[in-house]
Design a protein around this motif. Structure first.
Motif, mmCIF file in Angstrom:
data_model
loop_
_atom_site.group_PDB
_atom_site.id
_atom_site.type_symbol
_atom_site.label_atom_id
_atom_site.label_comp_id
_atom_site.label_asym_id
_atom_site.label_seq_id
_atom_site.Cartn_x
_atom_site.Cartn_y
_atom_site.Cartn_z
ATOM 1 N N PHE A 22 52.177 9.599 42.659
ATOM 2 C CA PHE A 22 51.909 9.714 44.091
ATOM 3 C C PHE A 22 51.052 10.934 44.410
ATOM 4 N N ASP A 23 50.733 11.744 43.431
ATOM 5 C CA ASP A 23 50.052 13.012 43.653
ATOM 6 C C ASP A 23 48.650 12.991 43.038
ATOM 7 N N HIS A 24 47.627 13.134 43.871
ATOM 8 C CA HIS A 24 46.240 13.121 43.416
ATOM 9 C C HIS A 24 45.955 14.289 42.477
ATOM 10 N N LYS A 33 39.177 7.254 45.131
ATOM 11 C CA LYS A 33 40.158 7.384 46.209
ATOM 12 C C LYS A 33 40.782 6.031 46.490
ATOM 13 N N PRO A 34 42.013 5.812 46.172
ATOM 14 C CA PRO A 34 42.901 6.622 45.351
ATOM 15 C C PRO A 34 42.431 6.595 43.892
ATOM 16 N N ASN A 70 42.026 6.130 40.128
ATOM 17 C CA ASN A 70 42.472 5.123 39.184
ATOM 18 C C ASN A 70 41.510 5.157 38.009
ATOM 19 N N GLU A 75 46.882 6.293 41.088
ATOM 20 C CA GLU A 75 47.455 7.051 42.196
ATOM 21 C C GLU A 75 47.886 6.062 43.261
ATOM 22 N N LYS A 134 48.903 5.536 47.116
ATOM 23 C CA LYS A 134 48.785 6.140 48.434
ATOM 24 C C LYS A 134 50.096 5.985 49.167
ATOM 25 N N ASN A 135 50.557 7.062 49.790
ATOM 26 C CA ASN A 135 51.794 7.008 50.582
ATOM 27 C C ASN A 135 51.551 6.332 51.902
#
Length: 192
Positions: free
Chosen positions: A146-148, A171-172, A174, A189, A191-192
């Motif tokens: 969950f953290d970039h 973004k996100p 990958n 990643e 995204k929340n």
């Protein structure tokens, strides 16, 4: 004479703000103890390492990847994880797409801070690897975070080791990377 008078004035003016008899009263001692406790907790929490959690499809493949290819050092479990810190993260917000299709309800409720793998990513940053991610397309190993910033650190480590990788999306974030046995690992990643 003037020195004695000056000291008397200073002691009277300090006494007005901080009376000695109230400092050593029960209430004064309790306030000092609470202040000392607050300072100790602040020092403990600011010195605790930052922890990034990555969910993987297979812990043994992840161990080979992080220890073997990325050469991350195994880390001690941070003290604050002994007190069920990770349970406060919860898994209610995790998209079912990222969870294993064969996982049962116990998989999501048995998160304990000591389970999984622990690695030192940077000086005061650790990586906690836990199982629970589903396999990707073509049965690819999948590492979900969950953290970039965490995935950027892993990508920099991959680049510094000159491993084969391909960025699929920024973004996100990958990207795909190959491990020792030429298995493709998808780093994603969420995204929340």
């Amino acid at each position: 004479m003037t020195i004695v008078t000056s000291l008397t004035l200073i002691s009277h003016s300090l006494g007005a703000f901080l009376p000695i008899d109230s400092v050593f009263s029960t209430q004064g001692i309790m306030v000092m103890l609470l202040a000392a406790y607050a300072l100790a907790m602040w020092m403990f929490l600011t010195s605790a390492p930052k922890v990034h959690t990555v969910m993987v499809s297979d812990l043994e493949v992840a161990r080979q990847f992080y220890e073997g290819l990325l050469q991350l050092n195994v880390a001690d479990i941070p003290l604050h994880y002994y007190y069920n810190y990770e349970q406060t993260l919860g898994t209610a917000g995790v998209d079912p797409l990222y969870m294993s299709a064969t996982s049962s309800a116990t998989t999501t409720t048995n998160f304990r801070g000591s389970e999984g793998l622990w690695y030192q990513l940077k000086k005061n940053t650790q990586l906690h690897i836990i199982s629970g991610a589903s396999y990707g397309t073509k049965n690819r190993q999948r590492h979900v975070c969950f953290d970039h910033d965490c995935l950027e650190e892993i990508l920099m480590r991959v680049q510094s080791r000159r491993l084969k990788y391909k960025i699929r999306r920024n973004k996100p974030l990958n990207f795909l990377v190959k491990d020792i046995e030429e298995r493709v690992i998808e780093m994603a990643e969420v995204k929340n």
